[in-house]
Design a protein around this motif. Structure first.
Motif, PDB file in Angstrom:
ATOM      1  N   SER A 226       0.842  -1.237  -0.197  1.00 50.53           N
ATOM      2  CA  SER A 226      -0.141  -0.011  -0.038  1.00 50.53           C
ATOM      3  C   SER A 226       0.951   1.186  -0.085  1.00 50.53           C
ATOM      4  CB  SER A 226      -0.817  -0.011   1.126  1.00 50.53           C
ATOM      5  OG  SER A 226      -0.190   0.466   2.211  1.00 50.53           O
ATOM      6  N   PHE A 227       2.007   1.015  -0.046  1.00 51.29           N
ATOM      7  CA  PHE A 227       3.191   2.386   0.000  1.00 51.29           C
ATOM      8  C   PHE A 227       2.737   3.176  -1.195  1.00 51.29           C
ATOM      9  CE2 PHE A 227       7.063   4.522  -0.234  1.00 51.29           C
ATOM     10  CZ  PHE A 227       7.062   4.903   1.042  1.00 51.29           C
ATOM     11  N   PRO A 228       2.662   4.672  -1.098  1.00 52.45           N
ATOM     12  CA  PRO A 228       2.182   5.333  -1.978  1.00 52.45           C
ATOM     13  C   PRO A 228       3.181   5.457  -3.279  1.00 52.45           C
ATOM     14  CG  PRO A 228       2.597   6.749   0.108  1.00 52.45           C
ATOM     15  CD  PRO A 228       2.827   5.332   0.264  1.00 52.45           C
ATOM     16  N   LYS A 229       4.454   5.029  -3.012  1.00 54.10           N
ATOM     17  CA  LYS A 229       5.293   5.244  -4.172  1.00 54.10           C
ATOM     18  C   LYS A 229       5.814   3.562  -4.520  1.00 54.10           C
ATOM     19  CE  LYS A 229       8.193   7.866  -6.884  1.00 54.10           C
ATOM     20  NZ  LYS A 229       9.340   7.941  -7.212  1.00 54.10           N
ATOM     21  N   PRO A 230       5.032   2.834  -5.206  1.00 55.74           N
ATOM     22  CA  PRO A 230       5.580   1.400  -5.341  1.00 55.74           C
ATOM     23  C   PRO A 230       6.869   1.072  -6.150  1.00 55.74           C
ATOM     24  CG  PRO A 230       3.344   1.984  -6.747  1.00 55.74           C
ATOM     25  CD  PRO A 230       3.845   3.303  -6.172  1.00 55.74           C
ATOM     26  N   GLU A 231       7.463   2.149  -6.479  1.00 55.04           N
ATOM     27  CA  GLU A 231       8.775   1.820  -6.996  1.00 55.04           C
ATOM     28  C   GLU A 231       9.874   1.984  -5.895  1.00 55.04           C
ATOM     29  OE1 GLU A 231       6.742   4.045  -8.153  1.00 55.04           O
ATOM     30  OE2 GLU A 231       7.358   4.808 -10.035  1.00 55.04           O
ATOM     31  N   ILE A 232       9.459   2.383  -4.652  1.00 60.09           N
ATOM     32  CA  ILE A 232      10.568   2.441  -3.512  1.00 60.09           C
ATOM     33  C   ILE A 232      10.091   1.074  -3.038  1.00 60.09           C
ATOM     34  CG2 ILE A 232      10.739   3.417  -1.153  1.00 60.09           C
ATOM     35  CD1 ILE A 232      10.217   6.401  -2.482  1.00 60.09           C
ATOM     36  N   ALA A 233       8.754   0.838  -2.814  1.00 56.85           N
ATOM     37  CA  ALA A 233       8.445  -0.486  -1.869  1.00 56.85           C
ATOM     38  C   ALA A 233       9.147  -1.734  -2.818  1.00 56.85           C
ATOM     39  CB  ALA A 233       6.897  -0.641  -2.106  1.00 56.85           C
ATOM     40  N   ALA A 234       9.062  -1.621  -3.963  1.00 53.92           N
ATOM     41  CA  ALA A 234       9.585  -2.828  -4.865  1.00 53.92           C
ATOM     42  C   ALA A 234      11.436  -2.618  -4.715  1.00 53.92           C
ATOM     43  CB  ALA A 234       9.611  -2.740  -6.502  1.00 53.92           C
ATOM     44  N   GLU A 235      11.910  -1.673  -4.592  1.00 56.94           N
ATOM     45  CA  GLU A 235      13.303  -1.358  -4.424  1.00 56.94           C
ATOM     46  C   GLU A 235      13.732  -2.242  -2.955  1.00 56.94           C
ATOM     47  OE1 GLU A 235      15.656  -1.045  -6.288  1.00 56.94           O
ATOM     48  OE2 GLU A 235      17.413  -0.734  -5.006  1.00 56.94           O
ATOM     49  N   MET A 236      12.802  -1.658  -1.998  1.00 61.55           N
ATOM     50  CA  MET A 236      13.057  -2.419  -0.433  1.00 61.55           C
ATOM     51  C   MET A 236      13.015  -3.913  -0.728  1.00 61.55           C
ATOM     52  SD  MET A 236      13.440   0.228   1.254  1.00 61.55           S
ATOM     53  CE  MET A 236      14.019   1.475   0.234  1.00 61.55           C
ATOM     54  N   LEU A 237      11.938  -4.346  -1.360  1.00 65.76           N
ATOM     55  CA  LEU A 237      11.967  -5.733  -1.510  1.00 65.76           C
ATOM     56  C   LEU A 237      13.244  -6.374  -2.192  1.00 65.76           C
ATOM     57  CD1 LEU A 237       8.148  -6.259  -2.272  1.00 65.76           C
ATOM     58  CD2 LEU A 237       9.485  -6.932   0.107  1.00 65.76           C
ATOM     59  N   ARG A 238      13.550  -5.822  -3.133  1.00 62.79           N
ATOM     60  CA  ARG A 238      14.680  -6.186  -3.950  1.00 62.79           C
ATOM     61  C   ARG A 238      15.758  -6.455  -3.251  1.00 62.79           C
ATOM     62  NH1 ARG A 238      18.817  -4.958  -6.662  1.00 62.79           N
ATOM     63  NH2 ARG A 238      18.806  -2.667  -6.321  1.00 62.79           N
ATOM     64  N   ARG A 239      16.373  -5.308  -2.417  1.00 63.40           N
ATOM     65  CA  ARG A 239      17.408  -5.160  -1.725  1.00 63.40           C
ATOM     66  C   ARG A 239      17.250  -6.295  -0.571  1.00 63.40           C
ATOM     67  NH1 ARG A 239      20.373   0.145  -1.437  1.00 63.40           N
ATOM     68  NH2 ARG A 239      20.106   1.073  -3.578  1.00 63.40           N
TER      69      ARG A 239
END
Ligand SMILES: Cc1cc2nc3c(=O)[nH]c(=O)nc-3n(C[C@H](O)[C@H](O)[C@H](O)COP(=O)(O)O)c2cc1C
Length: 479
Positions: free
Chosen positions: A64-77
């Motif tokens: 639900s994070f407002p900027k999906p790209e940031i959420a995706a980067e967190m998961l990737r890392r």
């Protein structure tokens, strides 16, 4: 929060992640103020992801994070499906400095967002976040993350949070916010600042509300000063006595120790509640008041209610490991649990309460010194004008080489690693050992039997029923 909706009970913020989202959610659902600890949440977040996020809660919040790209980067890392390999240490985050990269800020934003979002999930109750004023460098990104998730109240003590109200005003309109960084040896006419610009992270279209701000104080004079001189509105005070768990304010004047080596507090250390009432700002009492009688007396003294820590710390929902809760509650039942107020342990220089419970092996001064989390590092100005960071619990030579004194290192403990261990996120070391826990509790730990009532475990709701009577706690909230 208007006068009509003030909580009778604030579940105190307890770091690191002892007051986690589950505890705050349970309390908020029952109509009182649930508070997550925001301290070091970035490390908690990346460790939960490295452990495979077994319940999926972190990923649910990130979705639900407002900027999906940031959420995706967190998961990737950081996300490891299935968790770490056996004997694999956690990958650590770069330690905080005055300025960090945008991605490093985003880890902090996302971590605070996730914790508050989960605490608020599925109900309309109020959720607060607690931060330590002394831990300055991650503060603005933490507040921003919590505000993106709609945090209702920010509570800060352990220092003088004079600039926080103004920072909340700025962040609420998505404007840049600035705090002054304490740098030892820095000329006062050349202040070093911490700045945070929401526009860097691309979420300025998200409407934010300005949370209420409650300052945690030990003295009425500090409350009066903050009411007058803070950079924005202070909406409430928590008046915390020296028996509370975690850090305590030092006694006033020259510190004298009792025969156990604990600081001695006297009458001068008690806040003047008459002066608190005169401020006309709601206040709550904290420290050994977590009983029905304590609540009634606080109300009689003009307080809106009480803030309670220790009783909630041992409830089913808290972040302490199941093993620590079980051992301590059994030691409490047998009258074997107590607390030592250690004047040296915390690198902050504040007295810090350490649990004494015979069956729990805790960190002691045989730990090989190592600083890799760094939340309690303070800043100092080097002769060439550069800012350096140091912690008095780090290796002695590291500390003295950066200008600190050897005397300052005596008796210091690594709170960062010890507190991560009490929530089951202790770091694995090269020699195969795991960091040992450091458990903090208020003086009332020995009185938990009144809450436990012979049970070997109890819930946050049991604590609220104990404090408020058997009526459903939500009904006890005014308005
Ligand atoms: C395990 C534990 C951790 C705590 N950590 C914090 C903290 O991070 N920040 C803070 O402001 N207070 C902290 N406290 C204090 C509580 O928020 C609360 O004010 C206090 O526990 C109230 O006194 P009581 O323990 O007698 O109920 C902590 C208390 C405990 C027991």
């Amino acid at each position: 929060m208007t006068a009509g909706t003030l909580p009778l009970v604030i579940q105190g913020g307890m770091g690191i992640a002892v007051s986690n989202w589950k505890l705050a959610q349970a309390v908020a659902m029952a109509g009182q103020l649930g508070v997550v600890s925001g301290t070091a949440l970035d490390s908690v977040f990346v460790r939960r992801l490295q452990d495979g996020d077994p319940t999926g809660a972190v990923r649910r919040a990130l979705a639900s994070f407002p900027k999906p790209e940031i959420a995706a980067e967190m998961l990737r890392r950081y996300f490891k499906p299935g968790g770490r390999a056996p004997n694999e240490p956690y990958t650590a985050l770069p330690m905080y400095k005055q300025a960090v990269s945008a991605v490093r800020e985003q880890v902090t934003i996302a971590a605070n967002y996730v914790e508050v979002w989960l605490a608020k999930e599925g109900h309309q109750g109020k959720v607060g976040i607690n931060l330590l004023t002394k831990v300055q460098m991650p503060t603005l990104a933490s507040l921003y993350g919590a505000m993106l998730a709609g945090v209702d109240v920010v509570l800060m003590g352990a220092g003088i949070p004079r600039e926080i109200p103004g920072a909340l005003d700025a962040l609420a309109i998505q404007a840049p916010a600035v705090l002054r960084l304490d740098v030892e040896g820095q000329p006062s006419d050349q202040p070093v600042t911490l700045s945070f610009d929401p526009s860097v992270h691309g979420m300025t279209d998200v409407p934010l509300k300005r949370p209420d701000f409650y300052a945690i104080v030990s003295a009425h004079s500090l409350a009066a000063n903050l009411a007058r001189k803070a950079t924005g509105k202070v909406d409430g005070f928590v008046v915390e006595g020296a028996t509370a768990g975690g850090h305590n304010a030092p006694p006033r004047g020259a510190v004298k120790l009792n025969d156990r080596g604990e600081p001695i507090y006297g009458e001068r250390d008690a806040a003047d509640l008459g002066a608190m009432r005169e401020l006309g700002i709601p206040f709550w009492l904290a420290g050994s008041v977590g009983t029905p009688e304590g609540l009634a007396e606080a109300r009689r003294q003009g307080a809106a209610g009480i803030q309670v820590g220790t009783a909630f710390a041992y409830s089913d929902e808290s972040g302490f490991t199941a093993e620590i809760k079980r051992q301590v509650l059994s030691d409490v039942a047998e009258g074997r649990a107590g607390v030592f107020t250690d004047p040296r342990a915390s690198p902050t220089g504040f007295p810090f309460k350490i649990l004494e419970s015979p069956n729990i092996t805790q960190q002691d001064d045989t730990r090989e010194r190592l600083c890799d989390l760094g939340y309690l590092r303070s800043a100092a100005r080097r002769e060439d004008g550069r800012t350096i960071y140091r912690c008095s619990a780090a290796p002695v030579s590291e500390y003295t080489n950066s200008g600190g004194t050897e005397e300052d290192t005596v008796g210091r403990r690594c709170l960062c690693n010890g507190l991560m261990a009490v929530i089951g996120l202790g770091q694995l070391r090269k020699d195969g050992s795991v960091e040992l826990p450091m458990v903090t509790s208020g003086d009332t730990v020995s009185e938990l039997a009144a809450v436990a009532k012979g049970r070997t475990s109890y819930s946050a709701m049991d604590v609220l029923k104990y404090l408020l009577g058997d009526a459903p706690p939500a009904a006890a909230v005014a308005g």
